[in-house]
Design a protein around this motif. Structure first.
Motif, PDB file in Angstrom:
ATOM      1  N   ARG A  69      47.607  47.990  39.296  1.00 63.60           N
ATOM      2  CA  ARG A  69      47.299  47.545  40.663  1.00 63.60           C
ATOM      3  C   ARG A  69      48.103  46.282  40.955  1.00 63.60           C
ATOM      4  O   ARG A  69      48.097  45.334  40.172  1.00 63.60           O
ATOM      5  CB  ARG A  69      45.798  47.225  40.776  1.00 63.60           C
ATOM      6  CG  ARG A  69      45.392  46.829  42.178  1.00 63.60           C
ATOM      7  CD  ARG A  69      44.008  46.189  42.206  1.00 63.60           C
ATOM      8  NE  ARG A  69      44.016  44.898  41.556  1.00 63.60           N
ATOM      9  CZ  ARG A  69      43.150  43.908  41.840  1.00 63.60           C
ATOM     10  NH1 ARG A  69      42.194  44.089  42.721  1.00 63.60           N
ATOM     11  NH2 ARG A  69      43.227  42.760  41.211  1.00 63.60           N
ATOM     12  N   GLN A 120      48.796  37.916  47.575  1.00 67.72           N
ATOM     13  CA  GLN A 120      47.699  37.145  48.172  1.00 67.72           C
ATOM     14  C   GLN A 120      48.214  35.833  48.759  1.00 67.72           C
ATOM     15  O   GLN A 120      49.019  35.135  48.140  1.00 67.72           O
ATOM     16  CB  GLN A 120      46.676  36.828  47.086  1.00 67.72           C
ATOM     17  CG  GLN A 120      45.420  36.160  47.585  1.00 67.72           C
ATOM     18  CD  GLN A 120      44.564  35.707  46.423  1.00 67.72           C
ATOM     19  OE1 GLN A 120      44.801  34.658  45.828  1.00 67.72           O
ATOM     20  NE2 GLN A 120      43.583  36.513  46.069  1.00 67.72           N
ATOM     21  N   HIS A 172      32.333  35.924  41.158  1.00 65.44           N
ATOM     22  CA  HIS A 172      32.444  34.461  41.204  1.00 65.44           C
ATOM     23  C   HIS A 172      32.692  34.025  42.641  1.00 65.44           C
ATOM     24  O   HIS A 172      32.988  34.857  43.510  1.00 65.44           O
ATOM     25  CB  HIS A 172      33.607  33.981  40.315  1.00 65.44           C
ATOM     26  CG  HIS A 172      34.944  34.528  40.753  1.00 65.44           C
ATOM     27  ND1 HIS A 172      35.353  35.812  40.483  1.00 65.44           N
ATOM     28  CD2 HIS A 172      35.955  33.958  41.473  1.00 65.44           C
ATOM     29  CE1 HIS A 172      36.558  36.012  40.996  1.00 65.44           C
ATOM     30  NE2 HIS A 172      36.943  34.904  41.611  1.00 65.44           N
ATOM     31  N   HIS A 185      39.150  45.717  44.447  1.00 68.57           N
ATOM     32  CA  HIS A 185      38.488  44.438  44.697  1.00 68.57           C
ATOM     33  C   HIS A 185      37.074  44.733  45.223  1.00 68.57           C
ATOM     34  O   HIS A 185      36.861  45.743  45.895  1.00 68.57           O
ATOM     35  CB  HIS A 185      39.320  43.679  45.740  1.00 68.57           C
ATOM     36  CG  HIS A 185      38.828  42.310  46.023  1.00 68.57           C
ATOM     37  ND1 HIS A 185      39.186  41.225  45.253  1.00 68.57           N
ATOM     38  CD2 HIS A 185      37.998  41.845  46.992  1.00 68.57           C
ATOM     39  CE1 HIS A 185      38.597  40.150  45.746  1.00 68.57           C
ATOM     40  NE2 HIS A 185      37.868  40.500  46.802  1.00 68.57           N
ATOM     41  N   HIS A 208      32.801  37.639  44.889  1.00 68.22           N
ATOM     42  CA  HIS A 208      33.811  38.695  44.840  1.00 68.22           C
ATOM     43  C   HIS A 208      34.319  38.836  43.414  1.00 68.22           C
ATOM     44  O   HIS A 208      34.100  37.953  42.578  1.00 68.22           O
ATOM     45  CB  HIS A 208      34.976  38.344  45.785  1.00 68.22           C
ATOM     46  CG  HIS A 208      35.725  37.121  45.361  1.00 68.22           C
ATOM     47  ND1 HIS A 208      35.226  35.848  45.507  1.00 68.22           N
ATOM     48  CD2 HIS A 208      36.940  36.973  44.752  1.00 68.22           C
ATOM     49  CE1 HIS A 208      36.098  34.972  45.034  1.00 68.22           C
ATOM     50  NE2 HIS A 208      37.154  35.619  44.564  1.00 68.22           N
ATOM     51  N   LYS A 209      35.027  39.903  43.160  1.00 69.83           N
ATOM     52  CA  LYS A 209      35.645  40.095  41.838  1.00 69.83           C
ATOM     53  C   LYS A 209      36.708  41.191  41.940  1.00 69.83           C
ATOM     54  O   LYS A 209      36.698  41.993  42.887  1.00 69.83           O
ATOM     55  CB  LYS A 209      34.584  40.497  40.806  1.00 69.83           C
ATOM     56  CG  LYS A 209      33.931  41.853  41.077  1.00 69.83           C
ATOM     57  CD  LYS A 209      33.075  42.302  39.892  1.00 69.83           C
ATOM     58  CE  LYS A 209      32.560  43.718  40.113  1.00 69.83           C
ATOM     59  NZ  LYS A 209      31.946  44.309  38.950  1.00 69.83           N
ATOM     60  N   GLY A 210      37.569  41.253  40.945  1.00 72.25           N
ATOM     61  CA  GLY A 210      38.395  42.446  40.751  1.00 72.25           C
ATOM     62  C   GLY A 210      37.621  43.329  39.791  1.00 72.25           C
ATOM     63  O   GLY A 210      36.694  42.849  39.134  1.00 72.25           O
ATOM     64  N   ALA A 250      38.395  36.766  36.501  1.00 73.52           N
ATOM     65  CA  ALA A 250      38.063  37.132  37.889  1.00 73.52           C
ATOM     66  C   ALA A 250      37.557  38.566  38.011  1.00 73.52           C
ATOM     67  O   ALA A 250      37.294  39.035  39.119  1.00 73.52           O
ATOM     68  CB  ALA A 250      39.279  36.923  38.778  1.00 73.52           C
ATOM     69  N   ARG A 275      47.562  35.797  34.013  1.00 67.54           N
ATOM     70  CA  ARG A 275      47.110  34.925  35.101  1.00 67.54           C
ATOM     71  C   ARG A 275      46.137  33.839  34.623  1.00 67.54           C
ATOM     72  O   ARG A 275      46.077  32.753  35.177  1.00 67.54           O
ATOM     73  CB  ARG A 275      46.422  35.801  36.156  1.00 67.54           C
ATOM     74  CG  ARG A 275      46.381  35.174  37.518  1.00 67.54           C
ATOM     75  CD  ARG A 275      45.878  36.146  38.560  1.00 67.54           C
ATOM     76  NE  ARG A 275      45.699  35.456  39.831  1.00 67.54           N
ATOM     77  CZ  ARG A 275      44.791  35.776  40.725  1.00 67.54           C
ATOM     78  NH1 ARG A 275      43.985  36.789  40.537  1.00 67.54           N
ATOM     79  NH2 ARG A 275      44.687  35.099  41.857  1.00 67.54           N
ATOM     80  N   ASP A 321      35.114  31.297  44.881  1.00 70.98           N
ATOM     81  CA  ASP A 321      36.200  30.316  44.857  1.00 70.98           C
ATOM     82  C   ASP A 321      35.698  29.101  45.634  1.00 70.98           C
ATOM     83  O   ASP A 321      35.053  29.262  46.679  1.00 70.98           O
ATOM     84  CB  ASP A 321      37.447  30.858  45.563  1.00 70.98           C
ATOM     85  CG  ASP A 321      38.031  32.079  44.858  1.00 70.98           C
ATOM     86  OD1 ASP A 321      37.795  32.246  43.652  1.00 70.98           O
ATOM     87  OD2 ASP A 321      38.733  32.862  45.537  1.00 70.98           O
ATOM     88  N   TRP A 345      50.363  39.434  41.765  1.00 70.91           N
ATOM     89  CA  TRP A 345      50.092  39.792  40.369  1.00 70.91           C
ATOM     90  C   TRP A 345      49.789  41.277  40.210  1.00 70.91           C
ATOM     91  O   TRP A 345      49.444  41.969  41.164  1.00 70.91           O
ATOM     92  CB  TRP A 345      48.951  38.931  39.815  1.00 70.91           C
ATOM     93  CG  TRP A 345      47.560  39.322  40.221  1.00 70.91           C
ATOM     94  CD1 TRP A 345      46.684  40.059  39.491  1.00 70.91           C
ATOM     95  CD2 TRP A 345      46.868  38.999  41.429  1.00 70.91           C
ATOM     96  NE1 TRP A 345      45.489  40.207  40.176  1.00 70.91           N
ATOM     97  CE2 TRP A 345      45.581  39.570  41.366  1.00 70.91           C
ATOM     98  CE3 TRP A 345      47.207  38.273  42.586  1.00 70.91           C
ATOM     99  CZ2 TRP A 345      44.640  39.450  42.396  1.00 70.91           C
ATOM    100  CZ3 TRP A 345      46.279  38.157  43.614  1.00 70.91           C
ATOM    101  CH2 TRP A 345      45.018  38.734  43.503  1.00 70.91           C
ATOM    102  N   LYS A 385      41.377  33.850  52.249  1.00 68.85           N
ATOM    103  CA  LYS A 385      42.472  34.523  51.542  1.00 68.85           C
ATOM    104  C   LYS A 385      42.809  35.860  52.204  1.00 68.85           C
ATOM    105  O   LYS A 385      41.905  36.592  52.603  1.00 68.85           O
ATOM    106  CB  LYS A 385      42.073  34.793  50.092  1.00 68.85           C
ATOM    107  CG  LYS A 385      42.092  33.562  49.192  1.00 68.85           C
ATOM    108  CD  LYS A 385      41.735  33.943  47.760  1.00 68.85           C
ATOM    109  CE  LYS A 385      41.936  32.757  46.814  1.00 68.85           C
ATOM    110  NZ  LYS A 385      41.563  33.109  45.421  1.00 68.85           N
TER     111      LYS A 385
HETATM  112  O1  LIG Z   1      41.641  40.762  41.281  1.00 74.30           O
HETATM  113  C1  LIG Z   1      40.866  40.651  42.235  1.00 74.30           C
HETATM  114  O2  LIG Z   1      40.707  41.521  43.084  1.00 74.30           O
HETATM  115  C2  LIG Z   1      40.059  39.386  42.346  1.00 74.30           C
HETATM  116  C3  LIG Z   1      40.931  38.234  42.619  1.00 74.30           C
HETATM  117  C4  LIG Z   1      40.170  36.981  42.822  1.00 74.30           C
HETATM  118  O3  LIG Z   1      39.071  36.811  42.385  1.00 74.30           O
HETATM  119  C5  LIG Z   1      40.777  35.910  43.569  1.00 74.30           C
HETATM  120  O4  LIG Z   1      41.982  35.970  43.823  1.00 74.30           O
HETATM  121  O5  LIG Z   1      40.058  34.962  43.948  1.00 74.30           O
END
Ligand SMILES: O=C(O)CCC(=O)C(=O)O
Length: 279
Positions: A242, A246, A156, A181, A232-234, A152, A78, A158, A140, A166
């Motif tokens: 996983r 989205q 961070h 997440h 947020h983050k993964g 990610a 990604r 967006d 993904w 989202k």
């Molecule tokens: O993988 C994740 O849960 C985070 C994805 C993410 O940061 C985003 O899609 O903006």
């Protein structure tokens, strides 16, 4: 499109962003139908915390069809699109994610239908205060890795449009070990950690009440909607794969998306304005 995208990225104060987005919303088409009470409650949640679960947006059959279709399709890393594409049977060492291209997704069953779910559109338009623009479709996989977080997988924000939202749909069960997440509730309105960069966990824990840091585990088919201007983050996957679907909705097109593919499925049933970038 690029000029607006880069201009709004310079406006990071949440109060200024909110005022500007309200002014912009007046210039956008309106949603004519009145939203149901469940959707209105979700909008309230989003406005106060930036986060809400949303139920019944995908069926078991739809998930099966999507997975069947994708089972032999190639993916790209990604955050490194130049690397060679790979399949689920030959995931390269060190890959954290495998994302499907717009060309692959444009042939995937149901995606446009799900993106146009009535409840989702009611919530999104209530949040944006105008008719939304479907501006990104992503699907993904995240893979187990042992070399710590990347991209990610750090906190961070967006900054894709002056206001956007989202919808995340888990296509696999997600527990604490499968890269849940994480969202910092209230951070979309907080006037701190506003610079566009990745943040270490300690920086976020120092500024925000740990009780507001929500780890989102869930079952296959569970969905949530999130103002990802908030932090947020993964997380790094320890076990399993996983898979996340989205959709992003904004006021204007976003410069980081590709709009040269046609998601021809079900075109008769969807709003031509909302879906104009994908039809
Ligand atoms: O993988 C994740 O849960 C985070 C994805 C993410 O940061 C985003 O899609 O903006």
């Amino acid at each position: 499109m690029k000029f607006w995208f880069h201009t709004q990225r310079k406006i990071l104060n949440p109060v200024v962003r909110e005022k500007l987005s309200k002014a912009m919303a007046i210039t956008r088409p309106k949603m004519l139908e009145d939203a149901g009470s469940e959707s209105k409650d979700i909008v309230e949640n989003l406005l106060s915390t930036g986060f809400s679960p949303i139920t019944d947006v995908i069926s078991e059959e739809q998930i099966l069809d999507i997975k069947n279709y994708l089972s032999d399709k190639k993916m790209f890393e990604r955050y490194d699109r130049k690397r060679a594409e790979f399949g689920l049977n030959d995931i390269p060492d060190g890959a954290h994610t495998g994302s499907y291209s717009e060309d692959v997704l444009s042939g995937c069953p149901h995606l446009l239908n799900i993106a146009n779910n009535t409840k989702i559109l009611e919530v999104v338009s209530g949040f944006l205060e105008c008719k939304p623009t479907l501006s990104n479709i992503t699907l993904w996989n995240s893979f187990p890795s042992e070399d710590g977080p990347r991209n990610a997988e750090y906190f961070h924000r967006d900054v894709d449009d002056i206001k956007f939202i989202k919808v995340f749909i888990y296509l696999t069960d997600v527990d604490e070990e499968s890269g849940p997440h994480v969202y910092v509730e209230g951070s979309s309105k907080a006037n701190k950690l506003l610079r566009i960069r990745r943040y270490q966990d300690q920086e976020v824990y120092k500024e925000f009440n740990p009780e507001k840091i929500r780890v989102i585990t869930g079952k296959v088919g569970d969905a949530f909607i999130e103002d990802t201007f908030g932090l947020h983050k993964g997380t790094v996957v320890e076990k399993g794969i996983r898979t996340v679907l989205q959709f992003e909705y904004s006021m204007f097109p976003i410069a980081s998306s590709r709009y040269d593919v046609n998601f021809a499925e079900d075109v008769v049933h969807v709003d031509p304005y909302i879906n104009r970038l994908y039809l």
